[in-house]
Design a protein around this motif. Structure first.
Motif, mmCIF file in Angstrom:
data_model
loop_
_atom_site.group_PDB
_atom_site.id
_atom_site.type_symbol
_atom_site.label_atom_id
_atom_site.label_comp_id
_atom_site.label_asym_id
_atom_site.label_seq_id
_atom_site.Cartn_x
_atom_site.Cartn_y
_atom_site.Cartn_z
ATOM 1 N N ALA A 56 -4.871 6.464 -4.964
ATOM 2 C CA ALA A 56 -6.265 6.729 -4.623
ATOM 3 C C ALA A 56 -7.007 7.081 -5.905
ATOM 4 O O ALA A 56 -6.591 7.981 -6.638
ATOM 5 N N ILE A 81 -6.905 2.499 -3.863
ATOM 6 C CA ILE A 81 -7.498 3.066 -2.663
ATOM 7 C C ILE A 81 -8.686 3.927 -3.097
ATOM 8 O O ILE A 81 -8.589 4.655 -4.091
ATOM 9 N N ASP A 117 0.822 -1.214 0.000
ATOM 10 C CA ASP A 117 0.000 0.000 0.000
ATOM 11 C C ASP A 117 0.861 1.273 0.000
ATOM 12 O O ASP A 117 0.361 2.352 -0.284
ATOM 13 N N ALA A 150 -2.376 7.044 0.323
ATOM 14 C CA ALA A 150 -1.869 6.638 -0.997
ATOM 15 C C ALA A 150 -0.636 7.472 -1.359
ATOM 16 O O ALA A 150 -0.407 8.533 -0.795
ATOM 17 N N MET A 152 -7.267 9.760 2.888
ATOM 18 C CA MET A 152 -7.063 8.955 1.682
ATOM 19 C C MET A 152 -5.865 9.473 0.894
ATOM 20 O O MET A 152 -5.043 8.691 0.403
#
Lengths: 255, 295
Positions: free
Chosen positions: B110, B140, B105, B217, B213
């Motif tokens: 995103a 994401i 990740d 990301a 978010m």
């Protein structure tokens, strides 16, 4: 591989420049000052207490506004519990410093009438840590324009002077400086100036003819007196790598 | 963090008038819940009194109950707190997680866009998410209707990893029709919420979620978004965090997107391959070991 230009360019999106000198701007540290005074409270007190030995000039790259991104990075590159975060932020801040010096070191030298800075030093940290201060790694090992001139010239003095206090003896130089050199003194953040100006005093005492302080961020608290108007003006002025606060000041003088 | 510290932190966060950003700072500066709480009003003193207070008891009960439901709380003092998120100023003090963390990740994208998506927008979102998932890039998104849901579903269909950063408590689903998708993501990927379990959606929770978010990301790609969209806001937040933003070319019909396209750290793209290539460059330059050269 990372380039200074690639890493520093996105900072244009969030860096806030200091305002050029003038009403409401401190003539030393470039932060907010009471509109009726030339200097902010701290710089004025420093000037009263130490007529000689302070830095010839203080140059901030940008404002480090409390709870905004630059202030966050300037704390976390030193203290984050995650070592990879410290390293990654350190690399980015190295690019910021390199970009600024690559384009504007000459302007700092010109402003105090020296041809160049023979020595680059950093202000020692306030906490003991293993492996040295991350700013030493940045200035001494990463940043192209400084690493060959960097010298760990200062250490904490013996006197036990509290952190952030402006005083002789807070730092001491590790050697005498011969030949009246001009020293570029780098720090990450200027808050009250106590650390950087104490370091300037120590460098002068050791023989530096000139000391210019370059800080990445001028700490800025919007809630503090006189600050919100300054903040709004500064925020509306777009940050650019192409001109530094000294050039803007010179331009204002000429006009 | 011990379970006692977790309970103390949870009880602290639940107190009225506690400013969460201050909690984050106190935790980071002191390195311990106990010290942080001791130095801060209005938590002062009471969290670690020898006789447990009602709110501490309740916190312990709730943490155990959540754990049984597969929900765990991680704070900025925990190793599991995501490194990318630590790097931004809008990091919350705690995250509630369901699912598995994954180191991949760290180099994720995103994918965001409007709830009122057009068929073309949904197609673009699905195509992009699938293209990224096939290349091993975690997708994401925010589990909202429209673009978000399309991105999550497409990443899952392509056998890729997807992470939902949601704007409510982690035990709630908004909109309700995405409840099954949220369950699937918790099973196969990860669901993240920065809000206390039980928290309803509010006007402020979605922008706060967008900030997290963006921080989680490595970059954000905006698929389809009008001026007032939360997706445009995420683009703005990402740039304030120093993160890269990819804009789908079709966005250039909007004034805001043409303006953003001129800014540093923004790339206009047509497909997943271009996002992937851009992401590789970003990953290389943000690596710890990256050597710095002028240009």
């Amino acid at each position: 591989m990372a380039t200074v230009v690639d890493l520093s360019e996105p900072y244009r999106n969030h860096l806030i420049p200091v305002l050029p000198p003038g009403r409401g701007v401190c003539a030393v540290c470039w932060s907010a000052a009471h509109p009726d005074f030339r200097l902010c409270y701290k710089c004025n007190a420093a000037r009263n207490d130490f007529r000689q030995g302070l830095a010839d000039i203080v140059v901030p790259i940008a404002l480090a506004v409390k709870r905004e991104q630059l202030a966050h990075e300037l704390w976390h590159y030193k203290y984050d519990v995650d070592p990879s975060v410290r390293t990654r932020l350190g690399n980015r801040l190295a690019a910021v410093l390199w970009r600024f010096l690559g384009q504007h070191e000459k302007h700092i030298a010109d402003a105090i009438g020296v041809p160049e800075f023979e020595i680059v030093a950093t202000v020692p940290g306030t906490r003991e840590r293993e492996g040295g201060h991350p700013l030493e790694r940045i200035v001494g090992e990463i940043v192209g324009p400084t690493k060959d001139r960097y010298e760990p010239l200062l250490t904490l003095g013996q006197g036990g002077v509290p952190a952030h206090t402006l005083a002789h003896g807070r730092y001491r130089a590790t050697r005498a400086l011969r030949g009246d050199p001009a020293v570029l003194l780098v720090d990450d953040t200027w808050t009250s100036g106590g650390n950087a100006q104490s370091a300037a005093l120590a460098l002068r005492a050791a023989g530096a003819a000139n000391v210019a302080v370059l800080v990445i961020g001028r700490h800025f608290d919007r809630a503090f007196r006189d600050c919100e108007t300054y903040y709004q003006q500064a925020k509306s002025a777009r940050f650019t790598w192409d001109s530094c606060c000294l050039e803007l000041a010179a331009r204002d003088d000429a006009s | 963090m011990t379970s006692e510290e977790q309970a103390a932190l949870l009880a602290w966060l639940r107190r009225p008038k506690v400013v969460w950003s201050t909690v984050t700072e106190q935790l980071e500066q002191t390195g311990s819940v106990q010290e942080a709480a001791a130095g801060t009003q209005p938590a002062q003193g009471t969290l670690f009194d020898t006789a447990p207070t009602d709110d501490l008891d309740q916190a312990e009960v709730d943490l155990e109950r959540w754990e049984r439901a597969g929900i765990r709380m991680v704070s900025v003092l925990d190793r599991e707190y995501p490194s990318n998120l630590r790097m931004i100023h809008q990091r919350p003090p705690v995250l509630f997680l369901r699912g598995a963390a994954d180191e991949h990740d760290a180099v994720s994208v995103a994918v965001v866009g409007t709830r009122q998506a057009t068929p073309e927008g949904l197609q673009q979102a699905a195509g992009l998410a699938a293209g990224l998932a096939e290349r091993g890039v975690p997708v994401i998104s925010g589990l909202a209707a429209g673009i978000d849901a399309a991105a999550h579903m497409s990443a899952l269909s392509a056998g890729g990893r997807t992470v939902a950063v949601i704007g409510t408590g982690i035990d709630r689903a908004y909109p309700a029709q995405n409840a099954a998708l949220q369950e699937e993501i918790a099973r196969k990927g990860l669901v993240i919420s920065q809000f206390l379990p039980g928290s309803p959606p509010t006007k402020t929770s979605f922008p706060m979620r967008n900030a997290v978010m963006s921080g989680y990301a490595l970059a954000t790609v905006v698929i389809e978004a009008a001026y007032q969209s939360g997706a445009r806001m995420q683009a703005r937040l990402a740039l304030q965090h120093g993160r890269h933003v990819f804009l789908m070319r079709s966005l250039l019909q909007h004034d805001w997107a043409r303006g953003y396209a001129e800014r540093p750290g923004v790339t206009v793209v047509d497909n997943a391959s271009q996002v992937f290539n851009g992401l590789q460059r970003l990953a290389a330059e943000s690596a710890e070991s990256a050597d710095l050269v002028w240009a």
